[in-house]
Every structure is written in structure tokens, then in C-alpha cells.
Scaffold this motif. Structure first.
Motif, PDB file in Angstrom:
ATOM      1  N   VAL A   1      36.717  41.302  44.672  1.00  0.00           N
ATOM      2  CA  VAL A   1      35.501  40.642  44.192  1.00  0.00           C
ATOM      3  C   VAL A   1      35.717  40.155  42.764  1.00  0.00           C
ATOM      4  O   VAL A   1      36.157  40.916  41.903  1.00  0.00           O
ATOM      5  CB  VAL A   1      34.296  41.616  44.217  1.00  0.00           C
ATOM      6  N   SER A   2      35.375  38.887  42.523  1.00  0.00           N
ATOM      7  CA  SER A   2      35.468  38.306  41.177  1.00  0.00           C
ATOM      8  C   SER A   2      34.073  38.060  40.635  1.00  0.00           C
ATOM      9  O   SER A   2      33.162  37.714  41.387  1.00  0.00           O
ATOM     10  CB  SER A   2      36.223  36.981  41.244  1.00  0.00           C
ATOM     11  N   ILE A   3      33.895  38.243  39.323  1.00  0.00           N
ATOM     12  CA  ILE A   3      32.587  37.900  38.741  1.00  0.00           C
ATOM     13  C   ILE A   3      32.626  36.529  38.063  1.00  0.00           C
ATOM     14  O   ILE A   3      31.641  36.112  37.474  1.00  0.00           O
ATOM     15  CB  ILE A   3      32.064  38.978  37.765  1.00  0.00           C
ATOM     16  N   GLY A   4      33.745  35.816  38.146  1.00  0.00           N
ATOM     17  CA  GLY A   4      33.777  34.476  37.575  1.00  0.00           C
ATOM     18  C   GLY A   4      35.187  34.023  37.282  1.00  0.00           C
ATOM     19  O   GLY A   4      36.121  34.829  37.279  1.00  0.00           O
TER      20      GLY A   4
ATOM     21  N   LEU B   1      39.189  38.982  32.479  1.00  0.00           N
ATOM     22  CA  LEU B   1      38.847  40.103  31.599  1.00  0.00           C
ATOM     23  C   LEU B   1      40.086  40.989  31.446  1.00  0.00           C
ATOM     24  O   LEU B   1      41.030  40.867  32.212  1.00  0.00           O
ATOM     25  CB  LEU B   1      37.704  40.922  32.208  1.00  0.00           C
TER      26      LEU B   1
ATOM     27  N   ALA C   1      33.571  44.108  34.750  1.00  0.00           N
ATOM     28  CA  ALA C   1      33.192  43.414  35.985  1.00  0.00           C
ATOM     29  C   ALA C   1      32.440  44.370  36.918  1.00  0.00           C
ATOM     30  O   ALA C   1      31.421  43.999  37.519  1.00  0.00           O
ATOM     31  CB  ALA C   1      34.436  42.860  36.666  1.00  0.00           C
TER      32      ALA C   1
ATOM     33  N   TYR D   1      37.345  33.502  34.982  1.00  0.00           N
ATOM     34  CA  TYR D   1      37.892  33.820  33.667  1.00  0.00           C
ATOM     35  C   TYR D   1      38.518  35.203  33.824  1.00  0.00           C
ATOM     36  O   TYR D   1      38.221  35.900  34.794  1.00  0.00           O
ATOM     37  CB  TYR D   1      36.798  33.849  32.584  1.00  0.00           C
TER      38      TYR D   1
ATOM     39  N   MET E   1      37.695  45.063  41.810  1.00  0.00           N
ATOM     40  CA  MET E   1      37.340  43.955  40.941  1.00  0.00           C
ATOM     41  C   MET E   1      38.623  43.202  40.568  1.00  0.00           C
ATOM     42  O   MET E   1      39.606  43.808  40.129  1.00  0.00           O
ATOM     43  CB  MET E   1      36.635  44.453  39.668  1.00  0.00           C
ATOM     44  N   SER E   2      38.594  41.880  40.752  1.00  0.00           N
ATOM     45  CA  SER E   2      39.797  41.081  40.489  1.00  0.00           C
ATOM     46  C   SER E   2      39.403  39.623  40.300  1.00  0.00           C
ATOM     47  O   SER E   2      38.578  39.106  41.056  1.00  0.00           O
ATOM     48  CB  SER E   2      40.744  41.200  41.683  1.00  0.00           C
TER      49      SER E   2
END
Ligand code: ADE
Length: 246
Positions: free
Chosen positions: A131-134, A138, A144, A136, A87-88
């Protein structure tokens, strides 16, 4: 084999967290899916159990060490076809299509980053998919990862039951979902759109399609521009009236 999410994190106590509640939690308790959260620090080798160090070239913050994370990944014995994600905010944006692919597979290995980042060499050497969730940032990858897992779990067979198939919702056809209403019929002088109470299923379906299209055009011109166009065969059966908006 049951769908299994394997999470590598410095904070394994954050899991299952919200994934242990409601829809995902009930499915977890009943064995529809499994969660394995593992502590990256367990793979640290020095006497301080250190997992991070200062960035090469200088700069603020700390970077997760390649050797420690690689050892944590290598200690998880997983089948060859398990997707390996990290997650990034720098990753490729997560989409409903990628979620559906991940839900259809054996379940991913997910690395959660902390600090300023992860040594690039472990991302390259272990072939991790970022993989990014948006757009911005965190404070870490855990929330994420939970987001990604939740999106997958609700698509697993038997999780949503007959109530909702997951096909009539935002993004499933490239559109945002139409607005929903329920009782009372009038709320603060706002009635439910009359068509929805007509019992005429074809009119209701047309109203919902038009509402979904309007919302998508207004709020997400990017989705609207990329929406699936009618297939060649559908076009042959019924030519569109307006060929400029095919
Ligand atoms: N870690 C920090 N920010 C993130 C984001 N936007 N998506 C995925 N992982 C993250």
C-alpha cells in the motif's frame, strides 16, 4: 472485538506518536481502538541482532531480511481475516474506499519497511498487500502506517460523534469537499459568499455541490473523470438535460 492495528517496525517507539493525540488519541485512551507496535528486531536470531543485508545483485542500501521479517509476522497471532499490509511507495495507492473497508474490518497488520526495501520473498510468501500513500518516497513506512491508521480510526463508530458522519467530505462521493467559512463575516475585505448566510438550505446545498464540482474539475481531473455516474434508476426518474455530460 475492538478494532486493532498491529504494527511491525524497527522503531516501535515512534508509536503511538501523533496517533496518541486529539481525535485518534482520545479514542485510543477510551478503548475504541487498540494499537500494538512490535519490534521486528526481536525476531533477529544472530548475535548481532541483524535485520538487514546487502541487496542480492548489488546496489546501494540494505534490504530487510525475509527470514527475520517472516518470523516477526509469524509471531503475531492474529485472526485469519486480518488484512496483512506492507507500506511501500510501490504499492497500490490508498483510497478512501480502501480506508473504509479496512475500518469496517478487524484492523490490519501493517509491516513498516526501512532501508532500500524488503526481500520480495516474504511479501509473496506471507501474501502482504503493498500500500502506498502517494507518489513520493518517505524514509520508512512508519509515517505512512500512521496515516493509514488515522484515516481508518476517524471512521470507527463513536470517534467523530454526531458532529460529522464522515459522509459529507472529500472523496466520499468522488468529489473534493466544498470550501468552508465561519466568522468573522468579513475578513480582509473578503465576505462570506452571501448564499451561505441566506438560511435557504436547498440553495446552500446547490452552491456547495457546484463548488465541489468546480474544484474537482480544476484540481483533480482524474477524480472528475472517474466520479460515480447517476444510477440507472435515478436516470429513469429524472433524465439529465445535457446527455453529453451524463
Ligand atoms: N514508504 C516510503 N514511502 C512510502 C509511501 N509513499 N507510501 C507508503 N509507504 C512508504
Amino acid at each position: 472485538m475492538v478494532w486493532r492495528a498491529t504494527v511491525l517496525t524497527l522503531f516501535p517507539e515512534m508509536f503511538p506518536g501523533p496517533l496518541g493525540i486529539s481525535l485518534a488519541g482520545r479514542a485510543l485512551a477510551s478503548g475504541v481502538w487498540a494499537l500494538d507496535s512490535r519490534d521486528i528486531r526481536a525476531s533477529a536470531t544472530d548475535r548481532h541482532r541483524s535485520v538487514d543485508d546487502t541487496p542480492a545483485g548489488g546496489g546501494p542500501g540494505m534490504v530487510l531480511r525475509a527470514d527475520v521479517l517472516a518470523a516477526a509476522i509469524d509471531a503475531t497471532i492474529l485472526p485469519q481475516d486480518v488484512p496483512r499490509l506492507v507500506m511501500s511507495p510501490r504499492g497500490r495507492p490508498l483510497t478512501q474506499a480502501r480506508v473504509a473497508e479496512l475500518a469496517a474490518g478487524p484492523g490490519p497488520l501493517i509491516v513498516c519497511g526501512r532501508f532500500e526495501g524488503i526481500d520480495q520473498r516474504v511479501i509473496d510468501a506471507r501474501g502482504l498487500e503493498e500500500v502506498s500513500i502517494g507518489d513520493y518516497v518517505l524514509s520508512g513506512g512508519e509515517i505512512a502506517a500512521m496515516t493509514l491508521i488515522d484515516a481508518c480510526v476517524r471512521l470507527l463508530p463513536g470517534v467523530m460523534g454526531k458532529l460529522c458522519s464522515g459522509t459529507d467530505e472529500s472523496f466520499s462521493d468522488g468529489l473534493l469537499e466544498y470550501p468552508q467559512y465561519t466568522r468573522p463575516q468579513s475578513f480582509e475585505d473578503r465576505p462570506i459568499p452571501e448564499i451561505l448566510l441566506s438560511g435557504d438550505h436547498a440553495r446552500v446545498a446547490r452552491w456547495r455541490q457546484a463548488a465541489a464540482e468546480t474544484l474537482t474539475q480544476e484540481r483533480r481531473p482524474d477524480l472528475w473523470a472517474a466520479r460515480p455516474k447517476p444510477s440507472e434508476s435515478a436516470r429513469k426518474r429524472k433524465p439529465p438535460k445535457n446527455t453529453t455530460d451524463g
